[in-house]
Structures are given as C-alpha cells and as structure tokens.
Design a protein around this motif. Sequence first.
Motif, PDB file in Angstrom:
ATOM      1  N   TYR A 185       0.829  -1.236  -0.071  1.00 42.77           N
ATOM      2  CA  TYR A 185       0.088   0.115  -0.109  1.00 42.77           C
ATOM      3  C   TYR A 185       0.828   1.230   0.122  1.00 42.77           C
ATOM      4  CZ  TYR A 185      -3.122   3.772   1.726  1.00 42.77           C
ATOM      5  OH  TYR A 185      -3.723   4.756   2.022  1.00 42.77           O
ATOM      6  N   PHE A 186       1.735   1.374   0.999  1.00 40.87           N
ATOM      7  CA  PHE A 186       2.415   2.514   1.210  1.00 40.87           C
ATOM      8  C   PHE A 186       3.393   2.808  -0.166  1.00 40.87           C
ATOM      9  CE2 PHE A 186       1.104   1.775   5.452  1.00 40.87           C
ATOM     10  CZ  PHE A 186       0.599   2.915   5.767  1.00 40.87           C
ATOM     11  N   THR A 187       4.033   1.614  -0.420  1.00 40.24           N
ATOM     12  CA  THR A 187       5.256   1.609  -1.482  1.00 40.24           C
ATOM     13  C   THR A 187       4.619   2.264  -2.838  1.00 40.24           C
ATOM     14  OG1 THR A 187       6.439  -0.178  -0.571  1.00 40.24           O
ATOM     15  CG2 THR A 187       6.814   0.411  -2.935  1.00 40.24           C
ATOM     16  N   ARG A 188       3.290   1.670  -3.150  1.00 42.25           N
ATOM     17  CA  ARG A 188       2.689   1.892  -4.444  1.00 42.25           C
ATOM     18  C   ARG A 188       2.174   3.292  -4.442  1.00 42.25           C
ATOM     19  NH1 ARG A 188       2.565   2.139  -9.505  1.00 42.25           N
ATOM     20  NH2 ARG A 188       0.642   2.139 -10.609  1.00 42.25           N
ATOM     21  N   LYS A 189       1.541   3.763  -3.023  1.00 41.12           N
ATOM     22  CA  LYS A 189       1.095   5.192  -2.967  1.00 41.12           C
ATOM     23  C   LYS A 189       2.404   6.274  -3.233  1.00 41.12           C
ATOM     24  CE  LYS A 189      -1.289   8.327   0.320  1.00 41.12           C
ATOM     25  NZ  LYS A 189      -1.995   8.397   1.801  1.00 41.12           N
ATOM     26  N   LYS A 190       3.521   6.049  -2.613  1.00 41.22           N
ATOM     27  CA  LYS A 190       4.550   6.587  -2.676  1.00 41.22           C
ATOM     28  C   LYS A 190       4.888   6.900  -4.352  1.00 41.22           C
ATOM     29  CE  LYS A 190       9.245   7.269  -0.996  1.00 41.22           C
ATOM     30  NZ  LYS A 190      10.503   6.694  -0.243  1.00 41.22           N
ATOM     31  N   GLU A 191       4.904   5.644  -4.891  1.00 34.19           N
ATOM     32  CA  GLU A 191       5.218   5.621  -6.337  1.00 34.19           C
ATOM     33  C   GLU A 191       4.629   6.443  -7.275  1.00 34.19           C
ATOM     34  OE1 GLU A 191       5.092   1.579  -7.235  1.00 34.19           O
ATOM     35  OE2 GLU A 191       7.224   0.982  -6.710  1.00 34.19           O
ATOM     36  N   LEU A 192       3.146   6.493  -6.978  1.00 36.79           N
ATOM     37  CA  LEU A 192       2.082   7.223  -7.641  1.00 36.79           C
ATOM     38  C   LEU A 192       2.180   8.696  -7.296  1.00 36.79           C
ATOM     39  CD1 LEU A 192      -1.076   4.962  -7.416  1.00 36.79           C
ATOM     40  CD2 LEU A 192       0.381   5.364  -9.442  1.00 36.79           C
ATOM     41  N   GLN A 193       2.465   8.988  -6.296  1.00 32.16           N
ATOM     42  CA  GLN A 193       2.890  10.546  -5.843  1.00 32.16           C
ATOM     43  C   GLN A 193       4.053  11.056  -6.424  1.00 32.16           C
ATOM     44  OE1 GLN A 193       2.755  10.019  -1.639  1.00 32.16           O
ATOM     45  NE2 GLN A 193       0.422  10.670  -1.559  1.00 32.16           N
ATOM     46  N   GLU A 194       5.241  10.122  -6.654  1.00 28.84           N
ATOM     47  CA  GLU A 194       6.447  10.864  -6.978  1.00 28.84           C
ATOM     48  C   GLU A 194       6.434  10.849  -8.671  1.00 28.84           C
ATOM     49  OE1 GLU A 194       9.298   7.857  -5.802  1.00 28.84           O
ATOM     50  OE2 GLU A 194       9.817   9.029  -3.892  1.00 28.84           O
ATOM     51  N   LYS A 195       5.597  10.018  -9.094  1.00 33.94           N
ATOM     52  CA  LYS A 195       5.227  10.041 -10.493  1.00 33.94           C
ATOM     53  C   LYS A 195       4.556  11.181 -10.742  1.00 33.94           C
ATOM     54  CE  LYS A 195       4.116   7.211 -14.695  1.00 33.94           C
ATOM     55  NZ  LYS A 195       3.352   5.970 -15.033  1.00 33.94           N
ATOM     56  N   LYS A 196       3.443  11.692  -9.998  1.00 36.66           N
ATOM     57  CA  LYS A 196       2.750  12.786 -10.477  1.00 36.66           C
ATOM     58  C   LYS A 196       3.632  13.970 -10.144  1.00 36.66           C
ATOM     59  CE  LYS A 196      -0.264  13.988  -7.358  1.00 36.66           C
ATOM     60  NZ  LYS A 196      -1.549  14.374  -6.556  1.00 36.66           N
ATOM     61  N   SER A 197       4.322  14.087  -9.270  1.00 39.30           N
ATOM     62  CA  SER A 197       5.192  15.251  -9.063  1.00 39.30           C
ATOM     63  C   SER A 197       6.179  15.572 -10.223  1.00 39.30           C
ATOM     64  CB  SER A 197       5.908  15.027  -7.794  1.00 39.30           C
ATOM     65  OG  SER A 197       5.102  15.085  -6.565  1.00 39.30           O
ATOM     66  N   GLN A 198       6.812  14.299 -10.700  1.00 36.83           N
ATOM     67  CA  GLN A 198       7.570  14.597 -11.774  1.00 36.83           C
ATOM     68  C   GLN A 198       7.004  14.919 -13.015  1.00 36.83           C
ATOM     69  OE1 GLN A 198       9.445  10.498 -12.106  1.00 36.83           O
ATOM     70  NE2 GLN A 198      10.538  10.613 -10.299  1.00 36.83           N
ATOM     71  N   LEU A 199       5.737  14.492 -13.403  1.00 38.89           N
ATOM     72  CA  LEU A 199       5.031  14.872 -14.413  1.00 38.89           C
ATOM     73  C   LEU A 199       4.766  16.368 -14.454  1.00 38.89           C
ATOM     74  CD1 LEU A 199       2.418  11.924 -15.248  1.00 38.89           C
ATOM     75  CD2 LEU A 199       4.264  12.808 -16.656  1.00 38.89           C
ATOM     76  N   LEU A 200       4.340  16.875 -13.033  1.00 33.28           N
ATOM     77  CA  LEU A 200       3.963  18.182 -12.928  1.00 33.28           C
ATOM     78  C   LEU A 200       5.277  19.107 -12.940  1.00 33.28           C
ATOM     79  CD1 LEU A 200       1.757  17.801  -9.894  1.00 33.28           C
ATOM     80  CD2 LEU A 200       1.040  19.002 -11.964  1.00 33.28           C
ATOM     81  N   THR A 201       6.426  18.836 -12.620  1.00 30.85           N
ATOM     82  CA  THR A 201       7.281  19.676 -12.626  1.00 30.85           C
ATOM     83  C   THR A 201       8.043  19.570 -14.201  1.00 30.85           C
ATOM     84  OG1 THR A 201       8.724  17.814 -11.806  1.00 30.85           O
ATOM     85  CG2 THR A 201       8.217  19.403 -10.205  1.00 30.85           C
ATOM     86  N   GLY A 202       7.892  18.347 -14.719  1.00 28.59           N
ATOM     87  CA  GLY A 202       8.419  18.079 -16.110  1.00 28.59           C
ATOM     88  C   GLY A 202       7.436  19.095 -17.159  1.00 28.59           C
TER      89      GLY A 202
END
Length: 331
Positions: A72-89
């Motif tokens: 749960y926590f691993t997947r949640k962290k992965e999704l949040q990091e990917k979202k942040s990368q897409l936003l900053t990119g």
Amino acid sequence: MGISNAQYMDIMYQYDQIRLKNHHLSEKRYTEVCDKIPEIQQIQEELVKLSADYARLQLLDTDGSTQPPSDYFTRKKELQEKKSQLLTGNGYPADYLAPIYNCKSCKDTGYIGNTPCNCLKQRKIALLYENSNLMEVLESENFNTFSETYYDDNEINANLSLTPRQNIIKIKEICLDYTRHFDETYNNIIFYGPTGVGKTFMTHCIAKALLDTSHTVIYLTALQLFDILEKNKFGKDNIPEYSGQVSYILESELLIIDDLGTELANSFTSSQLYYLIEERHLNRKSVIISTNLSFKELRDRYSERIFSRFTGYYNFYMIAGDDIRIKIAIS
C-alpha cells in the motif's frame, strides 16, 4: 467578553467562503492539468482507489487488527512521485494539485483540534479594532511610541510635587499596571489637565494593550457619545443601528470617553451621563474619561450626584505640561 455570537458566526461564514473559493480553485487547476497531461488523471484515480480500498478495510475492522496491504505505502509513494515528476516536467510546481489553504495550520477551519488557531485569534482582534473606532491611530499612539521627553523635568508642579516628566512616567506605569490586571481588578480613570498634554494619547496606549489581548474597547468623543444617545432616544424612526450602538457602549469591557466637557450641557446630557456611569458601574464595566476641565470645573459643570460618582468610582490623574502638539510643530 470578546466578540458577540453574531460576529463569531460571521467569521465562521468567512472561513466557509474561503474553503469554497479554494475548492473551486483546486478543481480549476485539476481540470487544467488533466487537459494538458492526461496521465495525471489516471494517477489521481488510482490514488483515490488505493485510499478507498484501505478505508474500506478499516471500516470492516472491528478489533483494530487489520494491517494495510503490504504494498500500500510503496505503491502510494510511487504514484505520488510520478505525479510530481510529471508536474515539474511540464512547468508546474510539484505541489500544484495539493489542497489549497489560506492557513495551513488549521486548514481554514479556525481550529486546530479544539484549540482556536492563531488566524482565528487575529480575525477576532481585527474585528475588535474595527469596532473600537481606533484602528489607524493606535499604530502610532501606543506604549511603544510613548516618549516622556516632551515633558519638562526642571520645574516641580505645585499641585503634584513632581516635575511633569516624573508625573507622566508615574502615570505610564499606573496605566501599564492597569492593563496587566484588567481582568482581575475593576477600576475607572479620569485623566484631567490642560489641552495637548497627552491625555488622549494615554487612553490610546491603554486601548491598544487591551485590544491586543482580545478585550472589547470602544472609544468615543463626548460629542459622538451624546449624539448616539440622543439619536437612540429621540430618533423618529427608532433606527436599530443606534440601539445596537448603545448596547455595545453599555456592554464593552472598556468605554473611553474623550474630551468630556465639550458636549452641550443640558438636562439630557446630564441624565444620560449619570445613567451611563451607574449602569456600567453596576455591571463592573470599566470607563476611562479624559477632560480638559479641572477638578473644580468638573464639580461646577455636573450635578452633585454625578460628581459624587466620579469621586466615588474613579481614580483621578492629573497630567501636567506644555502643549505637545505645539512642541512637535516647532521641532
């Protein structure tokens, strides 16, 4: 006493409007980003589903033994990091889709748990300042800006057995003590002395110290006070505004009457002044009066029963010196 229930409800309504406005802004940002980066919507939907599945497990957990799924926590962290990368990119801040709050401490509710947030305290104080009629002047007239250098320290005043400077320093300490113990001790004050020696300034110092500690203070010149009382009593339309003002005058924790003696002296003003003094004294609501009238002039101008209340309920402090406004103008 603080603010009234109606004023408190108005502040809470303002918080509701802030949350609604920020919610609309969040939705607008989300739509904007999803149009530009469709993958963000997929990530957001998966995050919502992940959280909903976990919440469902918690609801079914009757003994508190259920643990979140191992990933749960691993997947949640992965999704949040990917979202942040897409936003900053794509030129957006990493937290562009995070909830928007004017106050992050209380999340625009006014409370942290059951404790009022500092932003709520500041809103209350701002409202008290607005009601006091003193919002602007207190920025420049307060204990921090007070200076005894305008008072002569060479000649001893015969009535005080002190120099004007020694006297004003003593009065300042009395006033500071008055504000420190305002909640514990009921006291009334009359500042008297010639024009321009700082009587009004001293009332402003007291007012700011009490307003900053969430007390209700109302400041009125004698002319303003009796104008309100007259319109309330003789107004043709019985306008609720004036009766509301009179209620606030009677109920505020401190009433300051400036320049007593400048009002028209007649039976109406005398009867209203007596009523005001008695009503506030019975309810142990403090009054501070400033006047250019001498002790003898106060006695001669007002009825014996009013003067006896002054001498029985009030502490008199004479402020001596030269007209400070003239000194400032010359300098």
